[in-house]
Design an enzyme around this catalytic site. Structure first.
Site, PDB file in Angstrom:
ATOM      1  CE  LYS A   1      36.151  33.115  41.049  1.00 24.32           C
ATOM      2  NZ  LYS A   1      36.490  34.172  40.094  1.00 24.32           N
TER       3      LYS A   1
ATOM      4  CD  GLN B   1      37.314  34.469  36.478  1.00 26.14           C
ATOM      5  OE1 GLN B   1      36.517  34.012  37.293  1.00 26.14           O
ATOM      6  NE2 GLN B   1      38.444  35.044  36.856  1.00 26.14           N
TER       7      GLN B   1
ATOM      8  CG  ASP C   1      33.744  39.322  41.184  1.00 23.20           C
ATOM      9  OD1 ASP C   1      34.247  38.655  42.115  1.00 23.20           O
ATOM     10  OD2 ASP C   1      33.974  39.102  39.981  1.00 23.20           O
TER      11      ASP C   1
END
Ligand code: NAP
Length: 282
Positions: free
Chosen positions: A53, A97, A120
């Site tokens: 990422k 995460q 997200d």
């Protein structure tokens, strides 16, 4: 029949070129899209994901911050970091995460992220926006699957029957909502579905998001159907595989996504798209 491949890597490159061009336009106005990635603990797979990422941010010309914390970090400490990032004007997207260590409540942490930085798309506000058709961040994996369908000319899915295998909050459910918003008729299946094959055989589009090898085999697919494989599994030899029996299904399907090189790269690309859009809105 041999299915045509939907190449997630190639499509990602095209989309990222556009993201970079738009990021350059923003930069000319003094705004650099910024993504903060927060990793708690030393989960091996998570370390690879966050590295990818951050690397993608660099490729797109974004500002990125990787915050790594020890597995012993408390929930209160993590919530305080999220709050600080919520208030940081150089950060347009925050990604914590998952999975988090067991002593930290994932849901509480996700809900602490400002919906305006929830790139997200996991916040209840983002899920709700998708449900009622309001503007909000779309969960990256299903968003990437929709872009893959668009890439083969399937944008309006009126008259199409889509079957989603899996009902998680991060893939299955938002996938079903996005397909519905694109006018597909949608069936959601899960571990309690009595006859999965009877459902998938009716489908023009199948999205497999389970996390088990060979959940979808050739006998379960209508000839010509579009098959999107979200799953990420390791086979007995340790090779990365999806949920779909690729070799068998490619002989029946009209289109199929490979693993690796399918949905995976698209997920990160849509994270870049969401971060860029957040910066554009800011
Ligand atoms: P998850 O939370 O474990 O959900 C799996 C879903 O599959 C559940 O809804 C479960 O049903 C259903 N299921 C289990 N066995 C089934 C069966 N035999 N038949 C039908 N449905 C079944 O997983 P997830 O987070 O959605 O992820 C799914 C897969 O996608 C995993 O392999 C994950 O690694 C992968 N993934 C890939 C990406 C990417 O970027 N490529 C991104 C996210 C996830 P119940 O609800 O009844 O338990």
């Amino acid at each position: 029949m041999t299915a045509q491949l939907i190449d997630g890597k190639a499509l990602s490159q095209q989309l990222r070129a556009d993201v970079k061009a738009r990021a350059d336009q923003l930069k000319a106005k003094g705004i650099v899209p910024g993504l903060a990635v927060v990793l708690v603990g030393d989960n091996q797979a998570s370390q690879v994901y966050v590295r990818n990422k951050v690397k993608s941010c660099e490729e797109c010309g974004f500002h990125s911050v990787l915050e790594k914390y020890d597995a012993n970090m408390t929930e209160a400490e993590l919530l305080a970091r999220v709050e600080a990032l919520n208030n940081d004007p150089s950060i347009h997207g925050i990604l914590v995460q998952l999975p988090l260590p067991k002593h930290i409540d994932d849901h509480k942490v996700i809900e602490a992220i400002s919906p305006s930085k929830d790139v997200d798309g996991f916040h209840v506000a983002s899920a709700g926006a998708l449900m009622v058709g309001e503007v909000g961040f779309k969960a990256c994996t299903p968003y990437g699957c929709m872009k893959m369908l668009e890439s083969i000319g399937m944008k309006d899915l009126r008259g199409k029957h889509a079957v989603v295998i899996g009902r998680s909050n991060i893939v299955g459910k938002p996938m079903a909502m996005m397909l519905l918003a694109a006018n597909a008729t949608v069936t959601i299946t899960h571990s309690g579905t009595a006859d999965l094959a009877a459902m998938t055989r009716q489908a023009d589009i199948i999205v497999a998001a389970v996390g088990k090898l060979n959940v979808l085999t050739a006998d379960m697919v209508k000839p010509g159907a579009v098959v999107i494989d979200v799953g990420m599994n390791r086979n007995a030899e340790g090779k990365l595989c999806g949920d779909v029996d690729f070799d068998g299904v490619k002989e029946v399907a009209g289109y199929i996504t490979p693993v690796p090189g399918g949905v995976g790269p698209m997920t990160i690309t849509m994270l870049m798209v969401n971060t860029l859009e957040s910066a554009e809105r800011a």
